[in-house]
Design a protein around this motif. Structure first.
Motif, PDB file in Angstrom:
ATOM      1  N   GLN A  15      26.760  45.232  27.076  1.00 25.52           N
ATOM      2  CA  GLN A  15      26.434  45.305  28.618  1.00 25.52           C
ATOM      3  C   GLN A  15      27.257  44.743  29.329  1.00 25.52           C
ATOM      4  OE1 GLN A  15      22.384  43.789  28.625  1.00 25.52           O
ATOM      5  NE2 GLN A  15      21.438  45.659  27.394  1.00 25.52           N
ATOM      6  N   ILE A  16      28.707  44.938  29.352  1.00 26.12           N
ATOM      7  CA  ILE A  16      29.568  44.170  30.207  1.00 26.12           C
ATOM      8  C   ILE A  16      29.442  45.227  31.614  1.00 26.12           C
ATOM      9  CG2 ILE A  16      32.376  44.017  30.614  1.00 26.12           C
ATOM     10  CD1 ILE A  16      32.293  43.679  27.597  1.00 26.12           C
ATOM     11  N   LYS A  17      29.414  44.427  32.582  1.00 28.82           N
ATOM     12  CA  LYS A  17      29.280  45.326  33.779  1.00 28.82           C
ATOM     13  C   LYS A  17      30.341  45.446  34.611  1.00 28.82           C
ATOM     14  CE  LYS A  17      24.273  43.695  34.050  1.00 28.82           C
ATOM     15  NZ  LYS A  17      23.316  42.869  34.942  1.00 28.82           N
ATOM     16  N   THR A  18      30.777  46.745  34.864  1.00 23.96           N
ATOM     17  CA  THR A  18      32.194  46.999  35.606  1.00 23.96           C
ATOM     18  C   THR A  18      32.206  48.234  35.734  1.00 23.96           C
ATOM     19  OG1 THR A  18      34.630  46.705  35.405  1.00 23.96           O
ATOM     20  CG2 THR A  18      33.601  47.290  33.406  1.00 23.96           C
ATOM     21  N   GLU A  19      32.898  48.839  36.916  1.00 22.87           N
ATOM     22  CA  GLU A  19      32.847  50.123  37.294  1.00 22.87           C
ATOM     23  C   GLU A  19      34.368  50.571  36.621  1.00 22.87           C
ATOM     24  OE1 GLU A  19      33.161  50.276  41.508  1.00 22.87           O
ATOM     25  OE2 GLU A  19      31.091  49.700  41.866  1.00 22.87           O
ATOM     26  N   ASN A  20      35.212  50.021  36.326  1.00 23.68           N
ATOM     27  CA  ASN A  20      36.379  50.482  35.559  1.00 23.68           C
ATOM     28  C   ASN A  20      36.765  49.499  34.568  1.00 23.68           C
ATOM     29  OD1 ASN A  20      38.742  51.325  35.288  1.00 23.68           O
ATOM     30  ND2 ASN A  20      39.199  52.149  37.053  1.00 23.68           N
ATOM     31  N   LEU A  21      37.140  49.685  33.227  1.00 23.94           N
ATOM     32  CA  LEU A  21      37.520  48.845  32.266  1.00 23.94           C
ATOM     33  C   LEU A  21      39.100  48.571  32.782  1.00 23.94           C
ATOM     34  CD1 LEU A  21      35.772  50.557  29.237  1.00 23.94           C
ATOM     35  CD2 LEU A  21      35.342  48.282  30.221  1.00 23.94           C
ATOM     36  N   ASP A  22      39.703  49.254  33.271  1.00 19.78           N
ATOM     37  CA  ASP A  22      41.230  48.890  33.728  1.00 19.78           C
ATOM     38  C   ASP A  22      41.253  47.622  34.902  1.00 19.78           C
ATOM     39  OD1 ASP A  22      42.201  50.958  31.989  1.00 19.78           O
ATOM     40  OD2 ASP A  22      42.220  52.226  33.805  1.00 19.78           O
ATOM     41  N   ASN A  23      40.067  47.230  35.334  1.00 20.35           N
ATOM     42  CA  ASN A  23      40.047  46.224  36.467  1.00 20.35           C
ATOM     43  C   ASN A  23      40.354  45.045  35.516  1.00 20.35           C
ATOM     44  OD1 ASN A  23      39.232  48.171  38.478  1.00 20.35           O
ATOM     45  ND2 ASN A  23      37.039  47.173  38.305  1.00 20.35           N
ATOM     46  N   ALA A  24      41.027  44.047  36.253  1.00 18.95           N
ATOM     47  CA  ALA A  24      41.348  42.707  35.683  1.00 18.95           C
ATOM     48  C   ALA A  24      40.115  41.800  35.366  1.00 18.95           C
ATOM     49  CB  ALA A  24      42.190  41.939  36.872  1.00 18.95           C
ATOM     50  N   VAL A  25      40.147  41.134  34.347  1.00 16.78           N
ATOM     51  CA  VAL A  25      39.083  40.369  33.920  1.00 16.78           C
ATOM     52  C   VAL A  25      38.533  39.338  35.069  1.00 16.78           C
ATOM     53  CG1 VAL A  25      38.154  38.377  32.210  1.00 16.78           C
ATOM     54  CG2 VAL A  25      39.568  40.519  31.366  1.00 16.78           C
ATOM     55  N   GLN A  26      39.756  38.905  35.506  1.00 20.13           N
ATOM     56  CA  GLN A  26      39.170  37.986  36.843  1.00 20.13           C
ATOM     57  C   GLN A  26      38.135  38.421  37.862  1.00 20.13           C
ATOM     58  OE1 GLN A  26      42.983  36.882  38.178  1.00 20.13           O
ATOM     59  NE2 GLN A  26      43.374  38.545  39.383  1.00 20.13           N
ATOM     60  N   THR A  27      38.167  39.744  37.948  1.00 20.59           N
ATOM     61  CA  THR A  27      37.305  40.418  38.800  1.00 20.59           C
ATOM     62  C   THR A  27      35.655  40.461  38.614  1.00 20.59           C
ATOM     63  OG1 THR A  27      37.267  42.493  37.996  1.00 20.59           O
ATOM     64  CG2 THR A  27      38.907  42.122  39.433  1.00 20.59           C
ATOM     65  N   LEU A  28      35.584  40.123  37.063  1.00 19.15           N
ATOM     66  CA  LEU A  28      34.254  39.936  36.594  1.00 19.15           C
ATOM     67  C   LEU A  28      33.600  38.630  36.952  1.00 19.15           C
ATOM     68  CD1 LEU A  28      35.040  41.302  32.992  1.00 19.15           C
ATOM     69  CD2 LEU A  28      33.844  42.695  34.955  1.00 19.15           C
ATOM     70  N   SER A  29      32.250  38.596  36.990  1.00 22.56           N
ATOM     71  CA  SER A  29      31.394  37.200  36.906  1.00 22.56           C
ATOM     72  C   SER A  29      31.825  36.426  35.523  1.00 22.56           C
ATOM     73  CB  SER A  29      29.972  37.500  36.924  1.00 22.56           C
ATOM     74  OG  SER A  29      29.399  38.080  35.790  1.00 22.56           O
ATOM     75  N   GLY A  30      31.284  35.127  35.688  1.00 22.27           N
ATOM     76  CA  GLY A  30      31.359  34.231  34.460  1.00 22.27           C
ATOM     77  C   GLY A  30      30.572  34.711  33.434  1.00 22.27           C
ATOM     78  N   GLY A  31      29.398  35.329  33.377  1.00 22.40           N
ATOM     79  CA  GLY A  31      28.846  35.948  32.293  1.00 22.40           C
ATOM     80  C   GLY A  31      29.423  37.107  31.640  1.00 22.40           C
ATOM     81  N   ASN A  32      30.003  37.867  32.448  1.00 23.77           N
ATOM     82  CA  ASN A  32      30.704  38.987  31.887  1.00 23.77           C
ATOM     83  C   ASN A  32      31.822  38.709  31.273  1.00 23.77           C
ATOM     84  OD1 ASN A  32      29.103  41.804  32.451  1.00 23.77           O
ATOM     85  ND2 ASN A  32      29.039  40.822  34.344  1.00 23.77           N
ATOM     86  N   GLN A  33      32.810  37.785  31.744  1.00 22.07           N
ATOM     87  CA  GLN A  33      33.958  37.315  31.196  1.00 22.07           C
ATOM     88  C   GLN A  33      33.587  36.707  29.820  1.00 22.07           C
ATOM     89  OE1 GLN A  33      35.632  34.346  33.812  1.00 22.07           O
ATOM     90  NE2 GLN A  33      36.288  35.746  35.399  1.00 22.07           N
TER      91      GLN A  33
END
Length: 340
Positions: free
Chosen positions: A230-248
């Motif tokens: 359940q990794i919440k992102t609109e695009n898997l090509d986005n950089a990891v640093q755009t994610l929240s701590g929990g999703n990182q």
């Protein structure tokens, strides 16, 4: 801040990198400042700390004010619901099927000035905790098992076969994965994409005999693992640093899940994540064990150790002082054993 004679002190997640002893010292200082008339705004997602130090609370969710009230009028269950919009029920780990032969066994492992005579076993289907104060040797032991600090003495067996874990590659080749405490500097490549971070350990498995990547297989596997975790992102090509701590943290887990390691060592697996992500991460770890994997948890979070493990090794001054069945103790007793 104290030297500047402040009237309002804002503290944003001040305990994230602190040990229990250091946290207690911090709280004593906060109480001293409060009694001197200083107002303190304490930002945290750790419920036990909020209840311990705060008089009033305000809960924010999705940028909105959910509720403001006095801490004495609230219990932890309701507090968690306000924070996440979800209801959680206690779910201590109960192994479904522990295999008879250990996945990993240490016999008198040593590392100069860090730990000595460490002997333990972890079986497939188990989650075993290593607890202890800062400097007890638990972190160094975890790094040794992963080949970062190769043991200078003793023996290590993986599925009954003696192994010499002298490097990280040797550990990975032996089926051992490691999730570090500091995911930002050690767990992910912040500027790389989410998909590349997940794939990084499995390039060989996703390639043919001449090293050409199977793009269809990669796309399918990454899609499956991101949905599972359940990794919440609109695009898997986005950089990891755009994610929240929990999703990182989910991305760090995902790269090891994709590699399908038999033994996974997790050092403070939920540090710096909110209660919702913590609950989800715990559920994933339990599922991993119930699928037959061996999991080692290194943590100073008493509630985490109690919720996740079926056995606990307590370390003091570089040695194992106690081996405890989690079902036989409570959190207060464990804390007393660790600090005694």
């Amino acid at each position: 801040a104290i030297v500047n004679d402040v009237k309002l002190l804002i503290m944003d997640e001040p305990t994230t990198a602190l040990t229990k002893k250091e946290i207690n010292n911090l709280f004593e200082t906060m109480f001293y400042l409060r009694d001197k008339g200083v107002s303190i705004l304490f930002v945290s997602h750790k419920l036990d700390e909020v209840f311990e130090v705060c008089d009033k609370y305000t809960i924010l969710r999705d940028g909105e004010n959910v509720v403001t009230s006095f801490c004495e009028k609230l219990d932890e269950k309701t507090f968690s619901y306000y924070m996440t919009g979800r209801k959680f029920s206690p779910n201590p780990f109960s192994p479904k099927n522990i295999a008879p032969e250990p996945a990993i066994e240490a016999k008198q492992l040593c590392y100069k000035n860090a730990f000595r005579d460490i002997s333990f076993k972890v079986y497939p289907g188990e989650i075993v905790g290593f607890a202890g104060l800062l400097g007890s040797g638990r972190r160094e032991l975890a790094l040794s098992l992963f080949g970062v600090m190769p043991a200078t003495g003793g023996e290590l067996y993986i599925k009954g076969e003696k192994k010499s874990i002298t490097s990280v590659n040797a550990a990975i080749d032996s089926g051992i994965g490691y999730i570090p405490e500091d995911r930002l500097t050690e767990g992910v490549f912040l500027e790389a994409s989410i998909s590349d971070n997940i794939l990084i350990l499995s390039l060989k498995q996703m390639s043919n005999t001449i090293g050409v990547l199977n793009k269809k297989l990669i796309q399918r596997k990454i899609s499956e693992i991101t949905e599972q975790l359940q990794i919440k992102t609109e695009n898997l090509d986005n950089a990891v640093q755009t994610l929240s701590g929990g999703n990182q943290q989910r991305v760090v887990l995902a790269k090891w899940f994709l590699r399908e390691m038999d033994i996974l060592i997790l050092n403070a697996p939920t540090v710096g994540v909110d209660i919702g992500s913590k609950y989800d991460t715990h559920s994933m770890i339990k599922e991993l064990a119930n699928a037959g994997k061996s999991v080692i948890i290194v943590s100073d979070d008493i509630s985490e150790i109690m919720n996740l493990t079926n056995r606990i090794y307590v370390m003091k001054n570089g040695s194992i002082s106690d081996e405890i069945r989690t079902a036989n103790i409570n959190g207060s007793t464990l804390e007393s054993i660790i600090s005694s």
